[in-house]
Structure formats: structure tokens, C-alpha cells
Design a protein around this motif. Structure first.
Motif, mmCIF file in Angstrom:
data_model
loop_
_atom_site.group_PDB
_atom_site.id
_atom_site.type_symbol
_atom_site.label_atom_id
_atom_site.label_comp_id
_atom_site.label_asym_id
_atom_site.label_seq_id
_atom_site.Cartn_x
_atom_site.Cartn_y
_atom_site.Cartn_z
ATOM 1 N N GLU A 206 0.826 -1.205 0.000
ATOM 2 C CA GLU A 206 0.000 0.000 0.000
ATOM 3 C C GLU A 206 0.862 1.257 0.000
ATOM 4 O OE1 GLU A 206 -2.948 0.041 3.020
ATOM 5 O OE2 GLU A 206 -3.873 -1.851 2.392
ATOM 6 N N ALA A 207 1.926 1.252 0.808
ATOM 7 C CA ALA A 207 2.819 2.412 0.845
ATOM 8 C C ALA A 207 3.504 2.596 -0.504
ATOM 9 C CB ALA A 207 3.854 2.237 1.952
ATOM 10 N N ALA A 208 3.934 1.498 -1.104
ATOM 11 C CA ALA A 208 4.592 1.582 -2.412
ATOM 12 C C ALA A 208 3.625 2.100 -3.472
ATOM 13 C CB ALA A 208 5.134 0.214 -2.808
ATOM 14 N N LYS A 209 2.378 1.666 -3.391
ATOM 15 C CA LYS A 209 1.389 2.132 -4.366
ATOM 16 C C LYS A 209 1.144 3.628 -4.220
ATOM 17 C CE LYS A 209 -3.202 1.224 -6.257
ATOM 18 N NZ LYS A 209 -3.594 2.636 -6.286
ATOM 19 N N LEU A 210 1.076 4.110 -2.994
ATOM 20 C CA LEU A 210 0.887 5.543 -2.784
ATOM 21 C C LEU A 210 2.040 6.348 -3.375
ATOM 22 C CD1 LEU A 210 -0.499 5.659 0.874
ATOM 23 C CD2 LEU A 210 -1.724 6.258 -1.234
ATOM 24 N N LEU A 211 3.253 5.856 -3.189
ATOM 25 C CA LEU A 211 4.414 6.534 -3.770
ATOM 26 C C LEU A 211 4.334 6.543 -5.288
ATOM 27 C CD1 LEU A 211 7.268 5.097 -1.504
ATOM 28 C CD2 LEU A 211 6.390 7.445 -1.491
ATOM 29 N N ALA A 212 3.965 5.398 -5.857
ATOM 30 C CA ALA A 212 3.864 5.298 -7.312
ATOM 31 C C ALA A 212 2.732 6.180 -7.838
ATOM 32 C CB ALA A 212 3.653 3.848 -7.721
ATOM 33 N N ASP A 213 1.585 6.178 -7.144
ATOM 34 C CA ASP A 213 0.471 7.035 -7.560
ATOM 35 C C ASP A 213 0.923 8.489 -7.633
ATOM 36 O OD1 ASP A 213 -1.390 4.980 -7.786
ATOM 37 O OD2 ASP A 213 -2.133 5.220 -5.723
ATOM 38 N N GLY A 214 1.698 8.914 -6.625
ATOM 39 C CA GLY A 214 2.179 10.291 -6.601
ATOM 40 C C GLY A 214 3.083 10.602 -7.782
ATOM 41 N N MET A 215 3.964 9.669 -8.112
ATOM 42 C CA MET A 215 4.867 9.882 -9.249
ATOM 43 C C MET A 215 4.109 9.917 -10.568
ATOM 44 S SD MET A 215 8.306 7.673 -8.517
ATOM 45 C CE MET A 215 9.350 7.990 -7.088
ATOM 46 N N TYR A 216 3.201 8.957 -10.745
ATOM 47 C CA TYR A 216 2.437 8.934 -11.992
ATOM 48 C C TYR A 216 1.562 10.178 -12.125
ATOM 49 C CZ TYR A 216 3.777 4.037 -12.868
ATOM 50 O OH TYR A 216 4.482 2.879 -13.133
ATOM 51 N N ASP A 217 1.019 10.648 -10.997
ATOM 52 C CA ASP A 217 0.159 11.831 -11.028
ATOM 53 C C ASP A 217 0.937 13.097 -11.371
ATOM 54 O OD1 ASP A 217 -2.038 10.325 -10.413
ATOM 55 O OD2 ASP A 217 -2.067 10.844 -8.275
ATOM 56 N N THR A 218 2.254 13.093 -11.081
ATOM 57 C CA THR A 218 3.059 14.292 -11.342
ATOM 58 C C THR A 218 3.941 14.123 -12.567
ATOM 59 O OG1 THR A 218 4.754 13.514 -9.788
ATOM 60 C CG2 THR A 218 3.067 15.018 -8.934
ATOM 61 N N SER A 219 3.481 13.335 -13.519
ATOM 62 C CA SER A 219 4.028 13.243 -14.888
ATOM 63 C C SER A 219 5.002 12.111 -15.168
ATOM 64 C CB SER A 219 4.670 14.568 -15.337
ATOM 65 O OG SER A 219 5.979 14.713 -14.804
ATOM 66 N N ALA A 220 5.449 11.349 -14.178
ATOM 67 C CA ALA A 220 6.286 10.188 -14.493
ATOM 68 C C ALA A 220 5.440 9.186 -15.277
ATOM 69 C CB ALA A 220 6.818 9.542 -13.224
ATOM 70 N N ASP A 221 6.011 8.631 -16.347
ATOM 71 C CA ASP A 221 5.248 7.641 -17.112
ATOM 72 C C ASP A 221 5.963 6.297 -17.209
ATOM 73 O OD1 ASP A 221 7.229 8.639 -18.748
ATOM 74 O OD2 ASP A 221 5.928 8.998 -20.474
ATOM 75 N N VAL A 222 7.103 6.167 -16.523
ATOM 76 C CA VAL A 222 7.798 4.892 -16.381
ATOM 77 C C VAL A 222 8.407 4.859 -14.985
ATOM 78 C CG1 VAL A 222 9.561 3.311 -17.252
ATOM 79 C CG2 VAL A 222 8.445 4.897 -18.831
ATOM 80 N N ILE A 223 8.229 3.763 -14.242
ATOM 81 C CA ILE A 223 8.859 3.610 -12.926
ATOM 82 C C ILE A 223 9.535 2.251 -12.858
ATOM 83 C CG2 ILE A 223 8.504 3.412 -10.422
ATOM 84 C CD1 ILE A 223 6.114 5.259 -10.669
ATOM 85 N N LEU A 224 10.786 2.236 -12.403
ATOM 86 C CA LEU A 224 11.469 0.985 -12.064
ATOM 87 C C LEU A 224 11.235 0.737 -10.580
ATOM 88 C CD1 LEU A 224 13.462 -1.402 -12.282
ATOM 89 C CD2 LEU A 224 15.330 0.247 -11.981
ATOM 90 N N GLN A 225 10.688 -0.425 -10.244
ATOM 91 C CA GLN A 225 10.511 -0.778 -8.842
ATOM 92 C C GLN A 225 11.567 -1.804 -8.449
ATOM 93 O OE1 GLN A 225 9.595 -3.694 -7.173
ATOM 94 N NE2 GLN A 225 9.107 -5.030 -8.910
ATOM 95 N N ALA A 226 12.218 -1.546 -7.315
ATOM 96 C CA ALA A 226 13.178 -2.496 -6.733
ATOM 97 C C ALA A 226 12.817 -2.620 -5.260
ATOM 98 C CB ALA A 226 14.606 -2.002 -6.914
ATOM 99 N N ALA A 227 11.606 -3.102 -5.026
ATOM 100 C CA ALA A 227 11.042 -3.050 -3.675
ATOM 101 C C ALA A 227 10.496 -4.384 -3.200
ATOM 102 C CB ALA A 227 9.940 -1.996 -3.623
#
Length: 340
Positions: A206-227
């Protein structure tokens, strides 16, 4: 240590059947055995599954009798290593940072036993017991390729990185990724921003999703997850937002076929299998620090998303060859990154 090009995920059922128990042990016999402790608190399911698969493979081929402990607390971890000390297998293994200290403590108390860890925090000459081996992966190498891919695929000129914890193994992903993004930016003649966030553990989806939601909402369109397991939250966010994500440890396409650009993979199953085979044969590697990367076919990228242009895929294949030959040396630490 020889590494094969391909690996299969197996042993998942064995792992699942013992989750929540203090441990699952195959009774010892006169045959040689190998002990493995995995921690379901701080390691992703793919990481654990690959590790167990390596143990299973060694058992299926008659190399050793497997002694598997799956732990879910500090108490269970201590009990597992104590039990293995009594059983005295040919080698005692663990994976990831969370069990390294337990493994090292057991090794110090039992200098006549042999130990091996994978992606542990110790390094040869810096506190690692002399009867312990550490197998480490040059994750910065495939992460560089992933960064180049992200940099070539982004349309917003903003990409992201979400790690589990601030530890050296995660830094390898980040700094390699960042350098790869910058290589793509230079090729495109454009600035590409890299946003970074850390979950604080490897299990809080859930915490990781919140972080990703924030990045995608502020224009990131690719994320590498190492979590680790928390990274599943990043993948869920990518699916919801219709954007791209890059997986880790194993090919994670099955989790989000439309959104997974690729995955940064580690051939952990083969590394575990080879280590057990070596120790069972009496070829010990105590005190050694063994690094595995693209040149050993131990790390790499999973198949690319169909949307990746052929020219980009061809360039990634060429960059991979350059890394294997040592002509490109991606950074693994902040210091190495700053020196580039």
C-alpha cells in the motif's frame, strides 16, 4: 562459478505450504544436506521463490537433502539457525539483508561450518566471517539498460524509481538506472528527470502504491521498482494509471502484460544451485565475495514490451554486449555516479 542462461521458477508450492510456520524441515539422513532460511517479511515472493527453486533443484538431482526454514519473526530466525547448527549441513544459506546478521552470528559461533548468503550486507575484509561466502549481483548493469529503455520510452521526460530500503543492493538498481536514463537523454538531446522514493521496507504494498500514484500523477510515465513484495503496489499503480512499469528480480510480465516494459532479472536460482553443488562436493569458497553480472548471464533484462521500437531494442542489445565486455561500467554507488 558457471551460470546458465536460463532459469525456471519452481518450488513456489513448497514455499507457500510453509508460510506462517516456524519452519519446515526434511528430516536429516546420512546423505549430505543443505540448509536454507528465507524471510517472508523483507524479501519479495520472486526472490524467495527463486531461492527455494535452487534448493529444490539440488534436491531433485540428488545433490543434497534439503532443509528449508521459512521465518516470519526474529525469534523464528534465531530458532532456525540454531536448529541448522545442530543438523550441521554441508552449507547453510540465506538471502537478502534481513538475515545476514543472523547468518554471520551463527558462522562466528561455528567456525567449522560453512555459510553462504546472497545479496548480503557484508563484504570480504569488512566484518564478514571467514567461513562465510557472499554472492552478490551487479544489478547496476541491467538497471542501466532499464534506465536507457525508460529514457527512450518516456513521453513526459520524467521517470521514476521506487526502492524498498536505502541499502547498497537497492542503490545498485538506482544509480545504474539513473545513468542509463542519462545516456538516453543525451542521445535524445533532452533533459529527463528521475524521481526517487523509498518505501522503508520490502513488504508494504500500500505504501509503495501511494508513492507510485504520486509519481504517476506528477508526470512520471515509467517507474522501475526495486522493492520486493512491496513492488507489487507499484505494478498495481501502473495498471490503474495505464502507464509503464519495470519489474525486478524475475520476469514480472504475468502481473501486468500491458504495462510491464521489461524486468531487471537476477538468476538467483542458478546461483543457489551452483553454490549448493560446490559445497556438497567439498569445494568450499569460505571468505570469498563472488560478483555475478551480465557477463556471467546472471543478470539481464526480461523480454521487452511489444511497444518498444526495434531500434531501441537493438541498441539495448548492443549496450548489453558493451557491458559484458567491460567497455561500459555502470555506477553502483553515489560515489561512482558522481565520478562519472
Amino acid at each position: 562459478m558457471a551460470m546458465s542462461k536460463f532459469w525456471k521458477i519452481c518450488g513456489v508450492l513448497l514455499l507457500i505450504t510453509v508460510i506462517g510456520a516456524a519452519g519446515c524441515v526434511v528430516p536429516g539422513t546420512e546423505e549430505k544436506s543443505a540448509g536454507l532460511v528465507v524471510d517472508i517479511r523483507n524479501a519479495g515472493d520472486s526472490f524467495n521463490a527463486q531461492t527455494v527453486a535452487g534448493l529444490n533443484r539440488s534436491a531433485e538431482e540428488g545433490v543434497v537433502v534439503p532443509l528449508l526454514y521459512v521465518v516470519n519473526s526474529d525469534r523464528e530466525a534465531a530458532e532456525a539457525f540454531a536448529e541448522l547448527e545442530r543438523k550441521r549441513p554441508a552449507v547453510i544459506l540465506s538471502t537478502g539483508h534481513s538475515l545476514t546478521e543472523y547468518l554471520a552470528e551463527s558462522a562466528r559461533k561455528n567456525p567449522d561450518l560453512h555459510y553462504a548468503t546472497f545479496d548480503g550486507v557484508f563484504h570480504a575484509g569488512s566484518g564478514m566471517p571467514g567461513n562465510m561466502m557472499n554472492v552478490l549481483f551487479r544489478s547496476e548493469e541491467p538497471s542501466y539498460l532499464a534506465g536507457y529503455l525508460a529514457g527512450m520510452m518516456t513521453k513526459t521526460n520524467t521517470v521514476g524509481f521506487i526502492g524498498g530500503m536505502d541499502i547498497p543492493a537497492v542503490d545498485r538498481f538506482y544509480y545504474g538506472y539513473r545513468a542509463g536514463v542519462e545516456a538516453a537523454a543525451a542521445e535524445r538531446g533532452q533533459y529527463i528527470s528521475v524521481e526517487r522514493a523509498v518505501v522503508g521496507n520490502f513488504y508494504d504494498r500500500e505504501a509503495a502504491k501511494l508513492l507510485a500514484d504520486g509519481m504517476y500523477d506528477t508526470s512520471a510515465d515509467v517507474i522501475l521498482q526495486a522493492a520486493g513484495d512491496a513492488g507489487l503496489g507499484v505494478i498495481a499503480a501502473a495498471k490503474e494509471s495505464g502507464t509503464y512499469v519495470i519489474g525486478a528480480d524475475r520476469d514480472q510480465r504475468d502481473l501486468a502484460p500491458e504495462n510491464m516494459l521489461t524486468s531487471v532479472t537476477k538468476n538467483l536460482e542458478e546461483a543457489v544451485y551452483q553454490t549448493i553443488t560446490e559445497y556438497a562436493a567439498g569445494r568450499v569458497h569460505d571468505g570469498q565475495e563472488i560478483w555475478l553480472g551480465i557477463a556471467n548471464n546472471a543478470t539481464g533484462l526480461a523480454p521487452l514490451h511489444p511497444a518498444v521500437p526495434d531500434a531501441v531494442a537493438e541498441k539495448i542489445a548492443e549496450l548489453s554486449k558493451q557491458i559484458a565486455k567491460g567497455r561500459i561500467d555502470p555506477p553502483a554507488t553515489a560515489e561512482e555516479y558522481a565520478a562519472k
